[in-house]
Write a protein that holds these residues in place. Structure first.
Motif, PDB file in Angstrom:
ATOM      1  N   LEU A  27       0.863  -1.172   0.000  1.00  0.00           N
ATOM      2  CA  LEU A  27       0.000   0.000   0.000  1.00  0.00           C
ATOM      3  C   LEU A  27       0.905   1.229   0.000  1.00  0.00           C
ATOM      4  CD1 LEU A  27      -3.042   0.733   0.203  1.00  0.00           C
ATOM      5  CD2 LEU A  27      -2.671   1.025   2.658  1.00  0.00           C
ATOM      6  N   PRO A  28       0.673   2.195  -0.905  1.00  0.00           N
ATOM      7  CA  PRO A  28       1.526   3.385  -0.910  1.00  0.00           C
ATOM      8  C   PRO A  28       1.588   4.027   0.476  1.00  0.00           C
ATOM      9  CG  PRO A  28       0.166   3.348  -2.867  1.00  0.00           C
ATOM     10  CD  PRO A  28      -0.323   2.231  -1.979  1.00  0.00           C
ATOM     11  N   ALA A  29       2.780   4.501   0.827  1.00  0.00           N
ATOM     12  CA  ALA A  29       3.035   5.037   2.166  1.00  0.00           C
ATOM     13  C   ALA A  29       2.047   6.127   2.557  1.00  0.00           C
ATOM     14  CB  ALA A  29       4.466   5.556   2.253  1.00  0.00           C
ATOM     15  N   ARG A  30       1.604   6.933   1.599  1.00  0.00           N
ATOM     16  CA  ARG A  30       0.714   8.054   1.949  1.00  0.00           C
ATOM     17  C   ARG A  30      -0.643   7.606   2.471  1.00  0.00           C
ATOM     18  NH1 ARG A  30      -1.082  10.644  -3.838  1.00  0.00           N
ATOM     19  NH2 ARG A  30      -1.770   8.711  -4.771  1.00  0.00           N
ATOM     20  N   TYR A  31      -1.019   6.335   2.267  1.00  0.00           N
ATOM     21  CA  TYR A  31      -2.307   5.831   2.755  1.00  0.00           C
ATOM     22  C   TYR A  31      -2.175   4.984   4.018  1.00  0.00           C
ATOM     23  CZ  TYR A  31      -3.605   6.872  -2.083  1.00  0.00           C
ATOM     24  OH  TYR A  31      -3.798   7.469  -3.294  1.00  0.00           O
ATOM     25  N   ARG A  32      -0.990   4.520   4.325  1.00  0.00           N
ATOM     26  CA  ARG A  32      -0.821   3.531   5.399  1.00  0.00           C
ATOM     27  C   ARG A  32      -1.291   4.015   6.754  1.00  0.00           C
ATOM     28  NH1 ARG A  32       5.186   1.449   3.693  1.00  0.00           N
ATOM     29  NH2 ARG A  32       4.562   0.825   1.586  1.00  0.00           N
ATOM     30  N   GLU A  33      -0.915   5.227   7.132  1.00  0.00           N
ATOM     31  CA  GLU A  33      -1.278   5.729   8.457  1.00  0.00           C
ATOM     32  C   GLU A  33      -2.794   5.823   8.609  1.00  0.00           C
ATOM     33  OE1 GLU A  33      -0.675   9.646  11.280  1.00  0.00           O
ATOM     34  OE2 GLU A  33       0.839   9.206   9.756  1.00  0.00           O
ATOM     35  N   SER A  34      -3.473   6.358   7.598  1.00  0.00           N
ATOM     36  CA  SER A  34      -4.925   6.497   7.721  1.00  0.00           C
ATOM     37  C   SER A  34      -5.605   5.127   7.749  1.00  0.00           C
ATOM     38  CB  SER A  34      -5.500   7.379   6.612  1.00  0.00           C
ATOM     39  OG  SER A  34      -5.304   6.806   5.352  1.00  0.00           O
ATOM     40  N   VAL A  35      -5.083   4.153   7.011  1.00  0.00           N
ATOM     41  CA  VAL A  35      -5.661   2.801   7.052  1.00  0.00           C
ATOM     42  C   VAL A  35      -5.424   2.176   8.420  1.00  0.00           C
ATOM     43  CG1 VAL A  35      -5.414   0.450   6.140  1.00  0.00           C
ATOM     44  CG2 VAL A  35      -5.601   2.385   4.570  1.00  0.00           C
ATOM     45  N   ARG A  36      -4.236   2.374   8.961  1.00  0.00           N
ATOM     46  CA  ARG A  36      -3.973   1.806  10.295  1.00  0.00           C
ATOM     47  C   ARG A  36      -4.840   2.477  11.360  1.00  0.00           C
ATOM     48  NH1 ARG A  36       1.847   0.940   8.499  1.00  0.00           N
ATOM     49  NH2 ARG A  36       1.941  -1.322   8.332  1.00  0.00           N
ATOM     50  N   GLU A  37      -5.033   3.795  11.260  1.00  0.00           N
ATOM     51  CA  GLU A  37      -5.869   4.506  12.232  1.00  0.00           C
ATOM     52  C   GLU A  37      -7.339   4.134  12.083  1.00  0.00           C
ATOM     53  OE1 GLU A  37      -5.348   8.733  12.009  1.00  0.00           O
ATOM     54  OE2 GLU A  37      -3.201   8.608  12.443  1.00  0.00           O
ATOM     55  N   HIS A  38      -7.810   4.099  10.849  1.00  0.00           N
ATOM     56  CA  HIS A  38      -9.235   3.906  10.583  1.00  0.00           C
ATOM     57  C   HIS A  38      -9.683   2.458  10.743  1.00  0.00           C
ATOM     58  CE1 HIS A  38     -13.114   4.990   8.929  1.00  0.00           C
ATOM     59  NE2 HIS A  38     -12.997   4.067   8.002  1.00  0.00           N
ATOM     60  N   SER A  39      -8.802   1.509  10.383  1.00  0.00           N
ATOM     61  CA  SER A  39      -9.243   0.113  10.395  1.00  0.00           C
ATOM     62  C   SER A  39      -8.212  -0.829  11.007  1.00  0.00           C
ATOM     63  CB  SER A  39      -9.556  -0.348   8.969  1.00  0.00           C
ATOM     64  OG  SER A  39      -8.376  -0.343   8.173  1.00  0.00           O
ATOM     65  N   GLU A  40      -7.269  -0.265  11.767  1.00  0.00           N
ATOM     66  CA  GLU A  40      -6.221  -1.051  12.409  1.00  0.00           C
ATOM     67  C   GLU A  40      -5.467  -1.919  11.391  1.00  0.00           C
ATOM     68  OE1 GLU A  40      -8.278  -3.080  15.560  1.00  0.00           O
ATOM     69  OE2 GLU A  40      -8.447  -1.246  16.745  1.00  0.00           O
ATOM     70  N   GLY A  41      -5.350  -1.403  10.158  1.00  0.00           N
ATOM     71  CA  GLY A  41      -4.626  -2.113   9.113  1.00  0.00           C
ATOM     72  C   GLY A  41      -5.387  -3.257   8.474  1.00  0.00           C
ATOM     73  N   ARG A  42      -6.661  -3.402   8.830  1.00  0.00           N
ATOM     74  CA  ARG A  42      -7.480  -4.493   8.273  1.00  0.00           C
ATOM     75  C   ARG A  42      -8.249  -3.986   7.060  1.00  0.00           C
ATOM     76  NH1 ARG A  42      -9.107  -4.580  13.544  1.00  0.00           N
ATOM     77  NH2 ARG A  42     -11.224  -4.215  12.866  1.00  0.00           N
ATOM     78  N   MET A  43      -8.195  -4.773   5.989  1.00  0.00           N
ATOM     79  CA  MET A  43      -8.891  -4.424   4.761  1.00  0.00           C
ATOM     80  C   MET A  43      -9.587  -5.662   4.222  1.00  0.00           C
ATOM     81  SD  MET A  43      -6.404  -1.612   3.021  1.00  0.00           S
ATOM     82  CE  MET A  43      -7.753  -0.713   2.303  1.00  0.00           C
ATOM     83  N   VAL A  44     -10.498  -5.450   3.286  1.00  0.00           N
ATOM     84  CA  VAL A  44     -11.212  -6.553   2.631  1.00  0.00           C
ATOM     85  C   VAL A  44     -11.115  -6.335   1.133  1.00  0.00           C
ATOM     86  CG1 VAL A  44     -13.448  -7.677   2.303  1.00  0.00           C
ATOM     87  CG2 VAL A  44     -12.794  -6.852   4.575  1.00  0.00           C
ATOM     88  N   VAL A  45     -10.776  -7.400   0.414  1.00  0.00           N
ATOM     89  CA  VAL A  45     -10.711  -7.354  -1.041  1.00  0.00           C
ATOM     90  C   VAL A  45     -11.761  -8.311  -1.596  1.00  0.00           C
ATOM     91  CG1 VAL A  45      -8.905  -9.135  -1.244  1.00  0.00           C
ATOM     92  CG2 VAL A  45      -9.165  -7.406  -3.036  1.00  0.00           C
ATOM     93  N   THR A  46     -12.413  -7.900  -2.681  1.00  0.00           N
ATOM     94  CA  THR A  46     -13.393  -8.745  -3.357  1.00  0.00           C
ATOM     95  C   THR A  46     -13.377  -8.394  -4.838  1.00  0.00           C
ATOM     96  OG1 THR A  46     -15.661  -9.609  -3.265  1.00  0.00           O
ATOM     97  CG2 THR A  46     -15.393  -7.210  -3.015  1.00  0.00           C
ATOM     98  N   ILE A  47     -14.160  -9.120  -5.615  1.00  0.00           N
ATOM     99  CA  ILE A  47     -14.208  -8.837  -7.044  1.00  0.00           C
ATOM    100  C   ILE A  47     -15.220  -7.736  -7.335  1.00  0.00           C
ATOM    101  CG2 ILE A  47     -13.516 -11.193  -7.638  1.00  0.00           C
ATOM    102  CD1 ILE A  47     -16.415 -11.722  -8.518  1.00  0.00           C
ATOM    103  N   ASP A  48     -15.012  -7.049  -8.422  1.00  0.00           N
ATOM    104  CA  ASP A  48     -15.993  -6.107  -8.949  1.00  0.00           C
ATOM    105  C   ASP A  48     -16.892  -6.918  -9.871  1.00  0.00           C
ATOM    106  OD1 ASP A  48     -17.295  -4.222 -10.740  1.00  0.00           O
ATOM    107  OD2 ASP A  48     -15.895  -2.721  -9.996  1.00  0.00           O
ATOM    108  N   THR A  49     -18.190  -6.783  -9.722  1.00  0.00           N
ATOM    109  CA  THR A  49     -19.117  -7.588 -10.528  1.00  0.00           C
ATOM    110  C   THR A  49     -19.364  -7.004 -11.907  1.00  0.00           C
ATOM    111  OG1 THR A  49     -21.048  -6.477  -9.582  1.00  0.00           O
ATOM    112  CG2 THR A  49     -20.282  -8.493  -8.479  1.00  0.00           C
TER     113      THR A  49
END
Length: 159
Positions: A27-49
């Protein structure tokens, strides 16, 4: 005007990224802090239908979407199709200490991802595209004159 974008995290821009040999993307460095703050670094990936790409959400955004999907009547064939595709392919990911996530092989295969990918910011989520497919899709969008009428909500925007 509220376009339904979550306030907690904002993703924008076109980010070229390389997948490593194991299928991990950083994940590009500029997004890492906000992802860690907002979701504790947890993300979900799925397909686009609709398109041959993946959707990457911070966990809290995905939880809201899944709750709405789960609330739909599963006896409706179109709803069941979306439930099976979106929820069935949804995979929990976590940023490692280097800001990387392992994209599952079946999802990489679906989106045709190889070494060069594009992480496309879409407000509260990212789209993950193969670089080649994104370039051709973007070019088609730029050349499109399909006569679709712009929704009234967008006509009031001044760009």
């Amino acid at each position: 005007m509220n376009l339904g974008v979550a306030v907690g995290v904002m993703f924008r821009g076109v980010n070229p990224i390389n997948l490593d040999a194991k299928g991990r993307m950083a994940l590009p460095a500029r997004y890492r802090e906000s992802v860690r703050e907002h979701s504790e670094g947890r993300m979900v990936v799925t397909i686009d239908t609709e398109d041959q790409c993946l959707l990457l959400y911070p966990q809290p955004e995905w939880d809201e979407i899944q709750a709405r999907i789960d609330a739909l009547p599963s006896f409706n064939k179109a709803v069941r199709r979306i439930q099976r595709l979106l929820t069935g392919h949804a995979t929990d990911l976590e940023l490692d200490t280097n800001g990387r996530m392992l994209l599952p092989a079946p999802l990489r295969e679906y989106a045709g991802l190889d070494k060069k990918i594009i992480l496309l910011g879409q407000g509260n989520k990212f789209e993950i595209w193969s670089e080649t497919l994104w370039s051709s899709t973007r070019d088609a969008y730029l050349q499109a004159d399909d006569g679709d009428e712009i929704p009234a909500e967008l006509q009031t925007l001044s760009l």
